[in-house]
Design an enzyme around this catalytic site. Structure first.
Site, mmCIF file in Angstrom:
data_model
loop_
_atom_site.group_PDB
_atom_site.id
_atom_site.type_symbol
_atom_site.label_atom_id
_atom_site.label_comp_id
_atom_site.label_asym_id
_atom_site.label_seq_id
_atom_site.Cartn_x
_atom_site.Cartn_y
_atom_site.Cartn_z
ATOM 1 N N GLU A 102 52.064 35.263 44.568
ATOM 2 C CA GLU A 102 53.059 35.514 43.547
ATOM 3 C C GLU A 102 53.532 36.962 43.574
ATOM 4 O O GLU A 102 52.791 37.863 43.964
ATOM 5 C CB GLU A 102 52.507 35.154 42.170
ATOM 6 C CG GLU A 102 52.313 33.651 42.052
ATOM 7 C CD GLU A 102 51.966 33.173 40.656
ATOM 8 O OE1 GLU A 102 52.435 32.089 40.292
ATOM 9 O OE2 GLU A 102 51.236 33.862 39.933
ATOM 10 N N CYS A 115 56.057 44.130 41.554
ATOM 11 C CA CYS A 115 54.606 44.017 41.668
ATOM 12 C C CYS A 115 54.295 43.082 42.840
ATOM 13 O O CYS A 115 54.678 41.908 42.826
ATOM 14 C CB CYS A 115 54.067 43.467 40.346
ATOM 15 S SG CYS A 115 52.302 43.257 40.320
ATOM 16 N N CYS A 122 41.346 36.875 46.115
ATOM 17 C CA CYS A 122 40.688 38.180 46.067
ATOM 18 C C CYS A 122 39.185 37.964 46.204
ATOM 19 O O CYS A 122 38.661 36.948 45.750
ATOM 20 C CB CYS A 122 40.995 38.859 44.727
ATOM 21 S SG CYS A 122 40.436 40.570 44.628
ATOM 22 N N CYS A 126 36.468 39.846 39.573
ATOM 23 C CA CYS A 126 36.379 40.478 38.249
ATOM 24 C C CYS A 126 36.397 39.371 37.197
ATOM 25 O O CYS A 126 37.158 38.405 37.314
ATOM 26 C CB CYS A 126 37.536 41.455 38.047
ATOM 27 S SG CYS A 126 37.505 42.812 39.224
ATOM 28 N N CYS A 129 39.844 38.048 35.481
ATOM 29 C CA CYS A 129 41.071 37.991 36.289
ATOM 30 C C CYS A 129 41.287 36.603 36.896
ATOM 31 O O CYS A 129 40.382 36.043 37.521
ATOM 32 C CB CYS A 129 40.990 39.041 37.398
ATOM 33 S SG CYS A 129 42.421 39.028 38.492
ATOM 34 N N CYS A 350 49.985 40.754 33.815
ATOM 35 C CA CYS A 350 48.858 41.267 34.617
ATOM 36 C C CYS A 350 47.695 40.305 34.577
ATOM 37 O O CYS A 350 47.295 39.856 33.508
ATOM 38 C CB CYS A 350 48.301 42.559 34.039
ATOM 39 S SG CYS A 350 49.443 43.864 33.945
HETATM 40 N N1 SAH Z 1 42.698 44.557 42.751
HETATM 41 C C1 SAH Z 1 43.524 45.600 42.238
HETATM 42 C C2 SAH Z 1 44.958 45.202 41.934
HETATM 43 C C3 SAH Z 1 45.272 43.875 41.258
HETATM 44 S S1 SAH Z 1 45.074 43.633 39.549
HETATM 45 C C4 SAH Z 1 42.883 46.215 41.032
HETATM 46 O O1 SAH Z 1 41.846 45.728 40.602
HETATM 47 O O2 SAH Z 1 43.368 47.220 40.534
HETATM 48 C C5 SAH Z 1 46.247 44.536 38.655
HETATM 49 C C6 SAH Z 1 45.710 44.959 37.273
HETATM 50 O O3 SAH Z 1 45.663 43.856 36.322
HETATM 51 C C7 SAH Z 1 44.291 45.477 37.365
HETATM 52 O O4 SAH Z 1 44.118 46.602 36.560
HETATM 53 C C8 SAH Z 1 43.509 44.310 36.823
HETATM 54 O O5 SAH Z 1 42.234 44.686 36.422
HETATM 55 C C9 SAH Z 1 44.391 43.848 35.697
HETATM 56 N N2 SAH Z 1 44.047 42.531 35.196
HETATM 57 C C10 SAH Z 1 43.386 41.550 35.851
HETATM 58 N N3 SAH Z 1 43.243 40.466 35.066
HETATM 59 C C11 SAH Z 1 43.826 40.768 33.889
HETATM 60 C C12 SAH Z 1 44.036 40.023 32.678
HETATM 61 N N4 SAH Z 1 43.630 38.762 32.569
HETATM 62 N N5 SAH Z 1 44.703 40.636 31.680
HETATM 63 C C13 SAH Z 1 45.166 41.892 31.818
HETATM 64 N N6 SAH Z 1 45.007 42.622 32.940
HETATM 65 C C14 SAH Z 1 44.342 42.079 33.962
#
Ligand code: SAH
Length: 376
Positions: A102, A115, A122, A126, A129, A350
Site C-alpha cells: 500500500e 508514504c 515486515c 511491533c 502494527c 499510520c
Molecule cells: N518500520 C518503520 C516504518 C513503518 S511504520 C518504523 O517502525 O518506523 C510508520 C509509523 O507508524 C511508525 O512510527 C509506526 O510505529 C507507526 N504505527 C504502526 N502501527 C501504528 C498504529 N496502529 N497506529 C499508529 N501508528 C502506528
C-alpha cells in the site's frame, strides 16, 4: 552454450525503472553507448513519465529498438485506488509473487507527502502494527520502491490537473522496516533526490525506523536523509513489549546512534514517533521519562494517536490524555506535535497498512457496508 549444446535464450529484460544514474551510465557504456544516454533516458522516464522507448525521440532509432528488445520500464500494477473525504488517497499495488503493498498520499496546505512501502509485510512484529501482524513476505526491489513515487506522480498529476510538484515530500513510513532492506531503499532514496529523477532535497525525504542501530550509522555515511525513529516507550522494559527489536538494540544504544546521526549537522533534529496507547504508554510518568530522554538528543516528538484495526486489543488514548502528555513534554522544553489522523475512513492511517489482497477485499466490503449504512 550449456552441456547439451543448446543455446540458452534468456527472456528476462532489464528493468530500467530500478537503475539510478550510476547504474544507468554503466549499463549504456557496457552496450557501447555514450554515458550521457543515461541522463537522457532518466529524464524521459522520470521527468516526462515516458515508458515506451519508441517515444524517446532524442535517441537514434537503432538504439530505441535495441532498448525495446532488451529492456523494459516496468511498474507495480494498481489494484485499487481510494480517496478519503479529507483528500488522503490510498493505492493498493500488486507486485510479482502474488504480493500487494500500500501507498498513501497526504495533501496538506503547504506540502504533499507520499508514504511509501519498503517491504511486503515486515519482520519486526511491533505489537500495535497491522503490517507486523501480517508477517513478512519479501523485500521490495529498487524499481518497486521508486516505481511507487513514479506512479503517484502520474496519478496525482491527473487528479490535480497540473504537472507542478504535487509530491513535495516522501516518507519511508509505509509497510516494512526500510533499514532491513537497506541497499534497495538507499538507491531509491538517492533517485528521489537526483535532479534527473525527482529532485527532492534530502530534508524532504524521511526514513522512519524502529531502530536498527548499525544501519543508522551506515545511512549517515551513504544517504543522510531526515530520520524518524519509532520510539513508542520511554524505558526498555516497556519498549521490549511494544517493539521487540528493542531487545537487540536498547534505548541507550539507539539514542547514541541518533546523536551520531546528527552530530555534524547543527540544525537537524531526529523526529521521535510515539504512538498513544491508552493505559499502556500514556501515563504522566511516561511523559516525564520521555522528556528526560529527549534532553539527551536534538529531538522533536510526534505523538501519533493509535489507529485501530481488526483483532487488536489496544485502545487509542483520549484527546485529554494525549494533551496532558503533550503538555508535560512541552513544559520540559521538548518540541512536540500531535499527528492529525488522516484517511482513516479508507484505513490509510499510520499502522493500518496491510497489503494482503484477501484482507483488502474484506476491507472494501466493510467500507461499502459502512457507506451503505450511512447513505439514506
Ligand atoms: N518500520 C518503520 C516504518 C513503518 S511504520 C518504523 O517502525 O518506523 C510508520 C509509523 O507508524 C511508525 O512510527 C509506526 O510505529 C507507526 N504505527 C504502526 N502501527 C501504528 C498504529 N496502529 N497506529 C499508529 N501508528 C502506528
Amino acid at each position: 552454450m550449456n552441456d547439451f549444446n543448446v543455446e540458452v535464450v534468456t527472456t528476462a529484460k532489464t528493468n530500467l525503472m530500478g537503475l539510478d544514474r550510476v547504474a544507468m551510465e554503466a549499463f549504456f557504456v557496457a552496450m557501447g553507448e555514450k554515458a550521457f544516454r543515461a541522463t537522457q533516458v532518466l529524464k524521459w522516464i522520470h521527468h516526462e513519465g515516458v515508458t515506451d522507448f519508441s517515444l524517446m525521440t532524442n535517441l537514434s532509432k537503432t538504439l530505441r529498438s535495441t532498448l525495446a528488445e532488451t529492456c523494459e520500464v516496468s511498474l507495480p500494477d494498481v489494484v485499487s485506488d481510494e480517496l478519503s473525504q479529507d483528500g488522503t488517497r490510498k493505492w493498493l499495488l500488486s507486485v510479482p509473487g502474488k504480493s500487494a503493498i500500500e501507498m498513501v498520499f497526504i495533501p496538506e496546505d503547504t506540502r504533499g507527502t507520499l508514504c511509501v512501502s519498503s517491504q511486503v509485510g515486515c519482520t519486526l512484529n511491533c505489537s500495535f502494527c497491522a503490517t507486523g501482524k501480517q508477517g513478512y513476505n519479501r523485500d521490495l526491489t529498487t524499481a518497486e520502491i521508486i516505481g511507487q513515487v513514479w506512479l503517484a506522480k502520474q496519478m496525482l498529476a491527473e487528479q490535480y490537473d497540473t504537472d507542478d510538484r504535487i509530491v513535495s515530500n516522501v516518507v519511508m513510513m509505509g509497510m516494512g522496516e526500510p533499514l532491513m532492506n537497506f541497499e534497495n531503499v538507499v538507491t531509491a532514496m538517492q533517485m528521489m533526490q537526483d535532479d534527473f529523477c525527482f529532485g527532492l532535497s534530502k530534508r524532504r525525504v524521511t526514513l522512519s525506523t524502529a531502530g536498527v542501530v548499525p544501519k543508522i550509522d551506515l545511512l549517515k555515511e551513504v544517504c543522510p536523509v531526515s530520520l524518524a525513529v519509532s520510539l513508542h516507550a520511554p524505558n526498555d522494559e516497556l519498549r521490549n513489549t511494544l517493539v521487540p527489536l528493542n531487545k537487540k538494540y536498547p534505548i541507550k544504544e539507539l539514542l547514541e546512534a541518533c546523536n551520531r546521526y546528527v552530530s555534524d549537522s547543527a540544525r537537524s533534529r531526529i523526529t521521535f514517533e510515539y504512538v498513544m496507547l491508552n493505559g499502556i504508554n500514556d501515563e504522566l510518568e511516561h511523559a516525564q521519562q520521555l522528556a528526560d530522554l529527549m534532553k539527551t538528543v536534538p529531538a522533536k516528538v510526534n505523538l501519533i494517536p493509535f489507529n485501530s484495526f481488526d483483532g487488536i486489543d489496544y485502545v487509542r488514548s483520549s484527546n485529554s490524555r494525549i494533551n496532558r502528555f503533550r503538555d508535560v513534554l512541552h513544559d520540559n522544553g521538548v518540541i512536540v506535535t500531535v499527528r492529525r489522523t488522516r484517511g482513516d475512513d479508507i484505513d490509510a492511517a499510520c499502522g493500518q497498512l496491510a497489503g494482503d489482497v484477501m484482507d483488502r477485499t474484506r476491507r472494501s466490503e466493510k467500507i461499502r457496508q459502512k457507506r451503505a449504512e450511512t447513505t439514506p
